[in-house]
Scaffold this motif. Structure first.
Motif, PDB file in Angstrom:
ATOM      1  N   MET A   1       0.827  -1.216   0.000  1.00 45.29           N
ATOM      2  CA  MET A   1       0.000   0.000   0.000  1.00 45.29           C
ATOM      3  C   MET A   1       0.857   1.259   0.000  1.00 45.29           C
ATOM      4  O   MET A   1       1.920   1.276   0.629  1.00 45.29           O
ATOM      5  N   PRO A   2       0.382   2.334  -0.657  1.00 45.67           N
ATOM      6  CA  PRO A   2       1.018   3.644  -0.440  1.00 45.67           C
ATOM      7  C   PRO A   2       0.730   4.105   0.986  1.00 45.67           C
ATOM      8  O   PRO A   2      -0.399   4.024   1.448  1.00 45.67           O
ATOM      9  N   MET A   3       1.780   4.575   1.666  1.00 42.68           N
ATOM     10  CA  MET A   3       1.655   4.976   3.074  1.00 42.68           C
ATOM     11  C   MET A   3       1.740   6.494   3.257  1.00 42.68           C
ATOM     12  O   MET A   3       1.172   7.043   4.189  1.00 42.68           O
ATOM     13  N   CYS A   4       2.505   7.169   2.361  1.00 47.51           N
ATOM     14  CA  CYS A   4       2.640   8.626   2.460  1.00 47.51           C
ATOM     15  C   CYS A   4       2.961   9.193   1.072  1.00 47.51           C
ATOM     16  O   CYS A   4       3.569   8.508   0.245  1.00 47.51           O
ATOM     17  N   LEU A   5       2.524  10.422   0.845  1.00 54.36           N
ATOM     18  CA  LEU A   5       2.577  11.044  -0.485  1.00 54.36           C
ATOM     19  C   LEU A   5       3.110  12.463  -0.381  1.00 54.36           C
ATOM     20  O   LEU A   5       2.827  13.174   0.588  1.00 54.36           O
ATOM     21  N   LYS A   6       3.848  12.899  -1.418  1.00 49.87           N
ATOM     22  CA  LYS A   6       4.321  14.290  -1.469  1.00 49.87           C
ATOM     23  C   LYS A   6       4.363  14.739  -2.932  1.00 49.87           C
ATOM     24  O   LYS A   6       5.230  14.328  -3.697  1.00 49.87           O
ATOM     25  N   LEU A   7       3.389  15.577  -3.318  1.00 48.65           N
ATOM     26  CA  LEU A   7       3.381  16.179  -4.652  1.00 48.65           C
ATOM     27  C   LEU A   7       4.295  17.393  -4.653  1.00 48.65           C
ATOM     28  O   LEU A   7       4.299  18.169  -3.691  1.00 48.65           O
ATOM     29  N   TRP A   8       5.053  17.606  -5.728  1.00 51.21           N
ATOM     30  CA  TRP A   8       5.918  18.789  -5.792  1.00 51.21           C
ATOM     31  C   TRP A   8       6.242  19.102  -7.253  1.00 51.21           C
ATOM     32  O   TRP A   8       6.085  18.273  -8.141  1.00 51.21           O
ATOM     33  N   GLN A   9       6.667  20.323  -7.488  1.00 47.45           N
ATOM     34  CA  GLN A   9       7.202  20.713  -8.802  1.00 47.45           C
ATOM     35  C   GLN A   9       8.266  21.769  -8.581  1.00 47.45           C
ATOM     36  O   GLN A   9       8.216  22.537  -7.619  1.00 47.45           O
ATOM     37  N   LEU A  10       9.263  21.773  -9.459  1.00 45.39           N
ATOM     38  CA  LEU A  10      10.391  22.697  -9.295  1.00 45.39           C
ATOM     39  C   LEU A  10       9.970  24.146  -9.415  1.00 45.39           C
ATOM     40  O   LEU A  10      10.374  24.993  -8.642  1.00 45.39           O
ATOM     41  N   ASN A  11       9.127  24.430 -10.405  1.00 48.15           N
ATOM     42  CA  ASN A  11       8.588  25.784 -10.577  1.00 48.15           C
ATOM     43  C   ASN A  11       7.263  25.681 -11.309  1.00 48.15           C
ATOM     44  O   ASN A  11       6.849  24.581 -11.706  1.00 48.15           O
ATOM     45  N   CYS A  12       6.611  26.819 -11.493  1.00 55.01           N
ATOM     46  CA  CYS A  12       5.251  26.802 -12.039  1.00 55.01           C
ATOM     47  C   CYS A  12       5.140  26.093 -13.387  1.00 55.01           C
ATOM     48  O   CYS A  12       4.166  25.397 -13.637  1.00 55.01           O
ATOM     49  N   GLY A  13       6.133  26.245 -14.242  1.00 56.43           N
ATOM     50  CA  GLY A  13       6.030  25.662 -15.573  1.00 56.43           C
ATOM     51  C   GLY A  13       6.427  24.201 -15.660  1.00 56.43           C
ATOM     52  O   GLY A  13       6.151  23.534 -16.652  1.00 56.43           O
ATOM     53  N   SER A  14       7.070  23.668 -14.608  1.00 56.23           N
ATOM     54  CA  SER A  14       7.632  22.314 -14.727  1.00 56.23           C
ATOM     55  C   SER A  14       6.590  21.243 -14.411  1.00 56.23           C
ATOM     56  O   SER A  14       5.533  21.520 -13.846  1.00 56.23           O
TER      57      SER A  14
END
Length: 328
Positions: free
Chosen positions: A160-173
């Motif tokens: 199972m997935p236990m923890c999640l972290k969405l991210w992006q380097l900058n607005c366009g990426s």
């Protein structure tokens, strides 16, 4: 001689249940009153006034089932909460309202907190554990449009997935997703190709919590073991172990890096909060106040550094508030 660890600046009592999640909203200018949201095992979300140290509002939207994630969406009036009733609720708290305006039925029975990422004004991505055991679903909010479903390759056996972290380097990426799994792996996903870019076994046990610093491309994760794992992402987007740190006692419920990237805090099964320098993972303090497992830690988003706080929520029904900026 090391300084003795500080006492809490104050303690919030009155949740009458274990506290599973905390989220500050303090960053605005005066006359904004700094507030703290807490989610409890009895299904309530409490909105704490940090000037009076009292509850301003108690929100009840999860059928008395444990609330384990609370986030604001672009200001303290728009709230997202997630509970063991398999629902993620969106709230409108403007002008004293206490109403759920929309909800998503996750059909997931685990306790993996969803992750939010602002991608444009009024537009968010939300990653959440899906109905199928190993899958993660990404939706756009507020439209609830499905963006993608991320499935491990056949035979991967990540659990199972236990923890999640969405991210992006900058607005366009491209937005990327880090997921900690039951088998101890951390996987980096590309949302547009729906493919795993890299996988790293960080722990022998399920990954209970992770955080990521995109400025240094370094992350940290904790599990039920006595080890913190620090890993980094190279320019080819491969995850690699950077270093590990052995703890005195096993079990980490939550990890968070302070927004200024100077220190981090861990929530321990041993009732303690530990503070480390983020650059070299130097142990700075052990905060010993709670009488049961600490479930969650959260740093405030005050603009003024000297006002920044750390909150910790515990199975002992209490929330301790610490001012540790000057000590570090």
């Amino acid at each position: 001689m090391a300084l003795p660890p500080p006492d809490p600046q104050f303690v919030l009592r009155g949740t009458s249940a274990a506290v599973h999640t905390l989220h500050f909203s303090c960053g605005g200018q005066e006359p904004d009153v700094p507030i703290l949201f807490s989610g409890s095992e009895n299904g309530f979300i409490h909105v704490w006034n940090l000037k009076t140290h009292r509850v301003d509002t108690a929100l009840d939207g999860h059928g008395r089932r444990s609330v384990y994630c609370v986030e604001t969406m672009g200001g303290k009036d728009r709230l997202l909460s997630q509970g063991r009733d398999q629902r993620i609720c969106l709230w409108d708290l403007a002008e004293g309202r206490t109403s759920v305006t929309d909800s998503v039925f996750t059909e997931n029975v685990g306790f993996c907190r969803c992750s939010l990422l602002k991608v444009a004004q009024g537009r968010w991505l939300m990653a959440m554990a899906a109905k199928a055991l190993e899958e993660v679903q990404v939706l756009e909010l507020p439209s609830k449009t499905s963006v993608c479903t991320l499935k491990p390759e056949v035979g991967a056996k990540l659990g199972m997935p236990m923890c999640l972290k969405l991210w992006q380097l900058n607005c366009g990426s491209q937005p990327l997703l880090l997921t900690g799994y039951e088998d101890g792996s951390v996987v980096l996903w590309n949302l547009s190709t729906r493919k795993a870019l890299s996988q790293l076994v960080c722990h022998q046990e399920p990954v209970m919590s992770l955080d990521f610093d995109l400025e240094t491309a370094k992350g940290i994760s904790g599990s039920s073991e006595k080890v913190l794992s620090i890993w980094s992402l190279n320019e080819q987007q491969n995850l690699q172990v950077h270093k590990t740190h052995n703890l005195v006692n096993a079990g980490i419920s939550d990890i968070t890096i302070r927004p200024d990237k100077k220190i981090l805090a861990t929530a321990g099964w041993d009732h303690r909060i530990r503070i480390f320098g983020w650059k070299k993972l130097k142990p700075l303090a052990v905060l010993d106040y709670h009488t049961a497992t600490v479930h969650c830690v959260s740093f405030s988003d005050h603009k003024n550094p000297s006002e920044r706080l750390l909150a910790a929520g515990s199975k002992d029904h209490r929330i301790s508030i610490w001012s540790i900026y000057t000590q570090t």
